[in-house]
Scaffold this motif. Structure first.
Motif, PDB file in Angstrom:
ATOM      1  N   HIS A 149       0.924  -0.997   0.043  1.00  0.00           N
ATOM      2  CA  HIS A 149      -0.117   0.032   0.069  1.00  0.00           C
ATOM      3  C   HIS A 149       0.881   1.349   0.106  1.00  0.00           C
ATOM      4  O   HIS A 149       1.721   1.440   0.810  1.00  0.00           O
ATOM      5  CB  HIS A 149      -0.806   0.065   1.271  1.00  0.00           C
ATOM      6  CG  HIS A 149      -1.844  -1.060   1.305  1.00  0.00           C
ATOM      7  ND1 HIS A 149      -2.968  -1.257   0.556  1.00  0.00           N
ATOM      8  CD2 HIS A 149      -1.597  -2.334   1.840  1.00  0.00           C
ATOM      9  CE1 HIS A 149      -3.658  -2.293   0.830  1.00  0.00           C
ATOM     10  NE2 HIS A 149      -2.848  -2.950   1.594  1.00  0.00           N
TER      11      HIS A 149
ATOM     12  N   LEU B  71       3.630  -1.351   3.967  1.00  0.00           N
ATOM     13  CA  LEU B  71       3.153  -0.030   4.092  1.00  0.00           C
ATOM     14  C   LEU B  71       4.405   0.952   3.476  1.00  0.00           C
ATOM     15  O   LEU B  71       5.372   0.700   4.384  1.00  0.00           O
ATOM     16  CB  LEU B  71       2.706   0.675   5.417  1.00  0.00           C
ATOM     17  CG  LEU B  71       2.168   1.900   5.447  1.00  0.00           C
ATOM     18  CD1 LEU B  71       0.957   2.200   4.682  1.00  0.00           C
ATOM     19  CD2 LEU B  71       2.181   2.278   6.730  1.00  0.00           C
TER      20      LEU B  71
ATOM     21  N   VAL C 115      -2.839   5.380   1.486  1.00  0.00           N
ATOM     22  CA  VAL C 115      -2.991   5.561   2.819  1.00  0.00           C
ATOM     23  C   VAL C 115      -2.295   6.861   2.883  1.00  0.00           C
ATOM     24  O   VAL C 115      -1.225   7.109   2.479  1.00  0.00           O
ATOM     25  CB  VAL C 115      -2.089   4.504   3.688  1.00  0.00           C
ATOM     26  CG1 VAL C 115      -2.265   4.861   5.157  1.00  0.00           C
ATOM     27  CG2 VAL C 115      -3.040   3.034   3.364  1.00  0.00           C
TER      28      VAL C 115
ATOM     29  N   LYS D 297      -7.807   6.604  -0.058  1.00  0.00           N
ATOM     30  CA  LYS D 297      -8.581   5.465   0.457  1.00  0.00           C
ATOM     31  C   LYS D 297      -8.798   5.465   2.036  1.00  0.00           C
ATOM     32  O   LYS D 297      -9.881   5.315   2.302  1.00  0.00           O
ATOM     33  CB  LYS D 297      -7.938   4.221   0.078  1.00  0.00           C
ATOM     34  CG  LYS D 297      -9.039   3.181  -0.452  1.00  0.00           C
ATOM     35  CD  LYS D 297      -8.195   2.025  -1.281  1.00  0.00           C
ATOM     36  CE  LYS D 297      -8.878   1.006  -1.663  1.00  0.00           C
ATOM     37  NZ  LYS D 297      -8.363   0.173  -2.398  1.00  0.00           N
ATOM     38  N   ALA D 298      -7.595   5.928   2.722  1.00  0.00           N
ATOM     39  CA  ALA D 298      -7.802   5.837   3.988  1.00  0.00           C
ATOM     40  C   ALA D 298      -6.635   7.026   4.401  1.00  0.00           C
ATOM     41  O   ALA D 298      -5.666   7.132   4.248  1.00  0.00           O
ATOM     42  CB  ALA D 298      -7.257   4.575   4.580  1.00  0.00           C
ATOM     43  N   ILE D 299      -7.290   7.349   5.844  1.00  0.00           N
ATOM     44  CA  ILE D 299      -6.370   8.303   6.568  1.00  0.00           C
ATOM     45  C   ILE D 299      -6.214   7.853   7.852  1.00  0.00           C
ATOM     46  O   ILE D 299      -7.302   7.377   8.634  1.00  0.00           O
ATOM     47  CB  ILE D 299      -7.196   9.812   6.649  1.00  0.00           C
ATOM     48  CG1 ILE D 299      -7.545  10.442   5.234  1.00  0.00           C
ATOM     49  CG2 ILE D 299      -6.353  10.543   7.527  1.00  0.00           C
ATOM     50  CD1 ILE D 299      -8.150  11.448   5.180  1.00  0.00           C
ATOM     51  N   TRP D 300      -5.117   7.786   8.348  1.00  0.00           N
ATOM     52  CA  TRP D 300      -4.638   7.272   9.723  1.00  0.00           C
ATOM     53  C   TRP D 300      -4.439   8.743  10.287  1.00  0.00           C
ATOM     54  O   TRP D 300      -3.273   9.370  10.201  1.00  0.00           O
ATOM     55  CB  TRP D 300      -3.486   6.512   9.596  1.00  0.00           C
ATOM     56  CG  TRP D 300      -3.140   5.815  10.881  1.00  0.00           C
ATOM     57  CD1 TRP D 300      -3.640   5.653  11.943  1.00  0.00           C
ATOM     58  CD2 TRP D 300      -1.618   4.710  11.076  1.00  0.00           C
ATOM     59  NE1 TRP D 300      -3.196   4.977  12.775  1.00  0.00           N
ATOM     60  CE2 TRP D 300      -1.699   4.407  12.445  1.00  0.00           C
ATOM     61  CE3 TRP D 300      -0.632   4.704  10.142  1.00  0.00           C
ATOM     62  CZ2 TRP D 300      -0.968   3.657  12.902  1.00  0.00           C
ATOM     63  CZ3 TRP D 300       0.344   3.518  10.688  1.00  0.00           C
ATOM     64  CH2 TRP D 300       0.028   3.233  11.869  1.00  0.00           C
TER      65      TRP D 300
ATOM     66  N   THR E  93     -15.195  13.946   6.529  1.00  0.00           N
ATOM     67  CA  THR E  93     -14.878  12.976   5.341  1.00  0.00           C
ATOM     68  C   THR E  93     -15.871  12.298   4.664  1.00  0.00           C
ATOM     69  O   THR E  93     -16.843  11.835   5.309  1.00  0.00           O
ATOM     70  CB  THR E  93     -13.533  12.111   5.595  1.00  0.00           C
ATOM     71  OG1 THR E  93     -13.912  11.178   6.604  1.00  0.00           O
ATOM     72  CG2 THR E  93     -12.182  12.816   5.772  1.00  0.00           C
ATOM     73  N   PRO E  94     -15.996  12.138   3.422  1.00  0.00           N
ATOM     74  CA  PRO E  94     -17.179  11.336   2.795  1.00  0.00           C
ATOM     75  C   PRO E  94     -16.927   9.887   3.388  1.00  0.00           C
ATOM     76  O   PRO E  94     -15.852   9.346   3.909  1.00  0.00           O
ATOM     77  CB  PRO E  94     -16.651  11.390   1.257  1.00  0.00           C
ATOM     78  CG  PRO E  94     -15.581  12.404   1.293  1.00  0.00           C
ATOM     79  CD  PRO E  94     -14.903  12.632   2.499  1.00  0.00           C
ATOM     80  N   SER E  95     -17.949   9.012   3.517  1.00  0.00           N
ATOM     81  CA  SER E  95     -18.290   7.895   3.844  1.00  0.00           C
ATOM     82  C   SER E  95     -17.378   6.783   3.375  1.00  0.00           C
ATOM     83  O   SER E  95     -17.055   5.864   3.915  1.00  0.00           O
ATOM     84  CB  SER E  95     -19.763   7.480   4.008  1.00  0.00           C
ATOM     85  OG  SER E  95     -20.049   7.463   2.468  1.00  0.00           O
TER      86      SER E  95
ATOM     87  N   VAL F 212     -14.349   7.241   2.660  1.00  0.00           N
ATOM     88  CA  VAL F 212     -13.006   7.234   3.197  1.00  0.00           C
ATOM     89  C   VAL F 212     -12.686   6.724   4.399  1.00  0.00           C
ATOM     90  O   VAL F 212     -13.651   7.045   5.255  1.00  0.00           O
ATOM     91  CB  VAL F 212     -12.576   8.695   3.140  1.00  0.00           C
ATOM     92  CG1 VAL F 212     -10.953   8.912   3.540  1.00  0.00           C
ATOM     93  CG2 VAL F 212     -12.593   9.420   1.704  1.00  0.00           C
ATOM     94  N   VAL F 213     -11.948   5.640   4.465  1.00  0.00           N
ATOM     95  CA  VAL F 213     -11.664   4.820   6.014  1.00  0.00           C
ATOM     96  C   VAL F 213     -10.829   5.936   6.739  1.00  0.00           C
ATOM     97  O   VAL F 213      -9.867   6.418   6.321  1.00  0.00           O
ATOM     98  CB  VAL F 213     -11.027   3.694   5.689  1.00  0.00           C
ATOM     99  CG1 VAL F 213     -10.340   3.131   7.157  1.00  0.00           C
ATOM    100  CG2 VAL F 213     -11.815   2.665   5.040  1.00  0.00           C
ATOM    101  N   VAL F 214     -11.294   6.084   8.011  1.00  0.00           N
ATOM    102  CA  VAL F 214     -10.442   7.043   9.035  1.00  0.00           C
ATOM    103  C   VAL F 214     -10.216   6.476  10.318  1.00  0.00           C
ATOM    104  O   VAL F 214     -11.444   5.494  10.844  1.00  0.00           O
ATOM    105  CB  VAL F 214     -11.266   8.347   9.101  1.00  0.00           C
ATOM    106  CG1 VAL F 214     -10.656   9.183  10.233  1.00  0.00           C
ATOM    107  CG2 VAL F 214     -11.522   9.175   7.826  1.00  0.00           C
ATOM    108  N   HIS F 215      -9.136   6.283  10.556  1.00  0.00           N
ATOM    109  CA  HIS F 215      -8.737   5.596  11.949  1.00  0.00           C
ATOM    110  C   HIS F 215      -7.896   6.574  12.950  1.00  0.00           C
ATOM    111  O   HIS F 215      -6.915   7.033  12.360  1.00  0.00           O
ATOM    112  CB  HIS F 215      -8.136   4.386  11.891  1.00  0.00           C
ATOM    113  CG  HIS F 215      -7.442   3.751  13.014  1.00  0.00           C
ATOM    114  ND1 HIS F 215      -8.463   3.521  14.148  1.00  0.00           N
ATOM    115  CD2 HIS F 215      -6.160   3.672  13.581  1.00  0.00           C
ATOM    116  CE1 HIS F 215      -7.586   3.040  15.283  1.00  0.00           C
ATOM    117  NE2 HIS F 215      -6.357   3.209  15.008  1.00  0.00           N
TER     118      HIS F 215
END
Lengths: 216, 216
Positions: A87, A112, A151, A174-177, A186-188, A190-193
């Motif tokens: 990724h 990663l 990411v 795609k994803a924000i850490w 953020t829009p639904s 997009v994965v956010v952790h």
């Protein structure tokens, strides 16, 4: 398996998988064919039943007396986590934490691959840190889109976190850490952790209060 | 309440307490007297029942329709975590991660006061970073003992982690927050919590694979 609530139901098990992976990869390097859940449990100071339950989420069940086939178990954990694919990632915020994460060796083992760091500080631009260039924030959206970055590791100050997230979303991240203390909008898709370093300190604090000694 | 296994039983709840605390402190600042578990749950995208269970470990039970008394809830969480007292800390390893943690503002809110950073690199010694001096590793044991330091944040490279831990133990350290990939060998009276940044990445990875969007 349908996971509707990663956080509540499986999160603690998922959090432990990386520490299992280190031990099981070591067994693989040592040429062992099988590893028992009890051995893993001892190494991490966990209950064997907990280890068996955790590993079951990857779809692998150990054999009585023999334990788990080592190579298959490594593959199952890596596949479950998606760590068998690379990724591409960017770090947004070229501060101490950003550089620390950009250079964190273990992430590479997990597929990663940080390919750039972004900042607004003109003095930092053009530098190469941990083999990765520091680029201007204005270029973030285009860079993410053009390079298929999946990411983003967000380490900017809280007040500018939303602006950085907007740029990432514009680039189809795609994803924000999220290492900031800001709750992102953020829009639904997009994965956010959000990573809260205080969580670990909370655990340590309770252990101190209970003086219960070593944990893992 | 006797906690024999923080990690397995209460760890996920304890991990969530800091995020509750941020929201409840905000309500306190806004002059609110009561806050409902449902409001907290919405803010963090959790189930209300989960929030009520988590908060119950601090000994506070909400009132039907009214919710939790805000000031008492803040006090209960802080007391449960031991965050109502100041804990002196040192950072061992003056690299990017060490400096990032030494300067992490949220820790101060939680009573964690970093008073020095230690390193072997002669070029770094004498520097003041985030208001904290970088001191030589040789002085670590004496400094910890003389200043009543309780917590050490360990960010040195893995191969020298045990040496640093030995120096901390010699100085009668109470707790080591281990950010290295090395499993430390310490006396049973010393609390050790290993922080694995890969744990958060494991959660994010599963969320990406499941494309389930936002979590908190």
């Amino acid at each position: 398996m349908i996971m509707t609530r990663v956080k509540v139901s499986f999160a603690p098990s998922i959090r432990r998988l990386p520490s299992y992976l280190i031990i099981i990869r070591q067994a693989l390097q040592n040429g062992e064919s099988y590893i028992s859940g009890t051995v893993i449990a001892q190494e991490l100071n966990l209950e064997p039943i907990q280890v068996r339950k955790d590993l079951a989420i990857t779809g692998i069940i150990g054999k009585p007396k023999k334990g788990y086939p080592v190579a298959a178990l490594v593959a199952a954990i890596e596949h479950f986590l998606g760590w068998d694919k690379v990724h591409k990632a960017v770090v947004v915020g070229a501060g101490n934490l950003g550089f620390a994460l950009a250079g964190y060796r273990e992430f590479k083992l997990h597929g990663l691959e940080v390919i750039a760091t972004f900042d607004i500080d003109r003095d930092k631009l053009g530098a190469i840190v941990h083999g990765v260039p520091v680029l201007p924030l204005e270029d973030l959206s285009a860079f993410v889109r053009d390079n298929g970055v999946e990411v983003a590791i967000l380490t900017v100050p809280g007040p500018v976190a939303q602006d950085a997230a907007d740029r990432l979303v514009e680039g189809d991240i795609k994803a924000i850490w999220n290492f900031t203390d800001h709750k992102l909008d953020t829009p639904s898709g997009v994965v956010v952790h959000r990573e809260d370093l205080s969580s670990g300190y909370a655990l340590l604090s309770v252990m101190i209060r209970n003086q219960r000694g070593r944990e893992a």
